[in-house]
Design an enzyme around this catalytic site. Structure first.
Site, PDB file in Angstrom:
ATOM      1  N   HIS A  64      20.265  27.500 -30.348  1.00  0.00           N
ATOM      2  CA  HIS A  64      21.412  27.657 -29.446  1.00  0.00           C
ATOM      3  C   HIS A  64      22.243  26.464 -30.031  1.00  0.00           C
ATOM      4  CE1 HIS A  64      23.500  27.538 -25.338  1.00  0.00           C
ATOM      5  NE2 HIS A  64      24.281  27.517 -26.212  1.00  0.00           N
ATOM      6  N   PHE A 114      30.660  31.892 -31.990  1.00  0.00           N
ATOM      7  CA  PHE A 114      29.534  30.939 -31.453  1.00  0.00           C
ATOM      8  C   PHE A 114      29.543  29.614 -32.171  1.00  0.00           C
ATOM      9  CE2 PHE A 114      24.693  31.178 -30.872  1.00  0.00           C
ATOM     10  CZ  PHE A 114      24.770  30.048 -29.951  1.00  0.00           C
ATOM     11  N   HIS A 117      32.264  27.337 -31.759  1.00  0.00           N
ATOM     12  CA  HIS A 117      32.130  26.782 -30.627  1.00  0.00           C
ATOM     13  C   HIS A 117      31.044  25.458 -30.689  1.00  0.00           C
ATOM     14  CE1 HIS A 117      31.573  25.864 -26.209  1.00  0.00           C
ATOM     15  NE2 HIS A 117      30.312  25.904 -26.282  1.00  0.00           N
ATOM     16  N   GLU A 118      29.842  25.638 -31.156  1.00  0.00           N
ATOM     17  CA  GLU A 118      29.059  24.690 -31.277  1.00  0.00           C
ATOM     18  C   GLU A 118      29.320  23.585 -32.160  1.00  0.00           C
ATOM     19  OE1 GLU A 118      25.953  24.624 -29.789  1.00  0.00           O
ATOM     20  OE2 GLU A 118      26.994  26.090 -28.590  1.00  0.00           O
ATOM     21  N   HIS A 122      30.073  20.153 -29.982  1.00  0.00           N
ATOM     22  CA  HIS A 122      28.842  19.290 -30.249  1.00  0.00           C
ATOM     23  C   HIS A 122      28.849  18.719 -31.737  1.00  0.00           C
ATOM     24  CE1 HIS A 122      27.257  20.672 -26.661  1.00  0.00           C
ATOM     25  NE2 HIS A 122      27.263  21.915 -27.041  1.00  0.00           N
TER      26      HIS A 122
END
Length: 229
Positions: A64, A114, A117-118, A122
């Site tokens: 994730h 995805f 976004h990570e 982050h």
């Protein structure tokens, strides 16, 4: 004489500011969570899932993200809008990303949204340690160090829809990794608790696993389902 004194005072202020900025940069975060999710639990909810264009992911835990955190449980996010995700930075990692870090959100795609976004949320908060390529390659390498599904199956815990105690799940991963994981559950389409994500903690350099300085409150009951995929 007064002019020299003022210049001297200004120099001290500038040096102090520089020191504080360097100190702040070195204290961007305290550790990482390496978070891996079970695809069967992502898909077995009311919101369902969509497979990526490369096909159904493998029946194993997928990444994730690698999330910077502070020891008090809070975390930084969206730290540098001037350095957005650039797929060309990880072109050599693409096949590994598709295999080990698959997207399951709907409508599914090639994973770029995805991964972007990570990184944006982050990864940009770890720039003092990892550049964009290093952020993704480090995460991929950390995943290979511990086979979560293998650890669970070695302990007799299989993704077959059965229920298992949270203690047995935690203990199995601790035996394999040497560190206590945090277990997160979600609800299946019938409202039953199921094993969803496993968190392991990594030092602030992204170099090795550590015992977690902080874990969130439990979101699982004493036992939880481990669905098939």
């Amino acid at each position: 004489m007064k002019m020299q004194s003022n210049n001297h005072f200004l120099l001290i202020k500038l040096l102090t500011l520089h020191y504080l900025l360097v100190l702040s940069a070195s204290q961007d975060f305290d550790f990482f969570y390496l978070v891996q999710q079970w695809p069967g639990s992502y898909c077995d909810t009311n919101s369902s899932c969509c497979y990526p264009t490369t096909g159904k992911p493998k029946a194993e835990f997928g990444i994730h993200g690698l999330w910077p955190n502070w020891n008090n449980g809070s975390y930084p996010s969206d730290c540098d809008s001037s350095n957005p995700f650039d797929a060309s930075e990880i072109s050599d990692l693409m096949s590994q990303m598709e295999s080990e870090w698959p997207t399951l959100s709907c409508p599914s795609n090639d994973g770029l949204k995805f991964w972007g976004h990570e990184w944006n949320k982050h990864g940009t908060c770890s720039e003092s340690v990892l550049d964009q390529h290093e952020y993704f390659s480090t995460t991929l390498n950390l995943k290979t160090e511990i086979n979560l599904l293998g650890a669970l199956e070695d302990a007799g815990i299989h993704p077959n829809g059965s229920e298992y105690s949270l203690t047995s799940i935690r203990d199995a991963i601790k035996v394999a990794s040497g560190y206590t994981p945090y277990i997160e559950c979600n609800k299946d389409s019938s409202g039953n608790s199921q094993l969803y994500q496993i968190y392991l903690c990594v030092d602030s350099l992204g170099s090795c696993f550590i015992e977690c300085p902080f874990v969130p409150g439990e979101r699982c009951g004493a036992s939880t389902k481990f669905p098939s995929f």
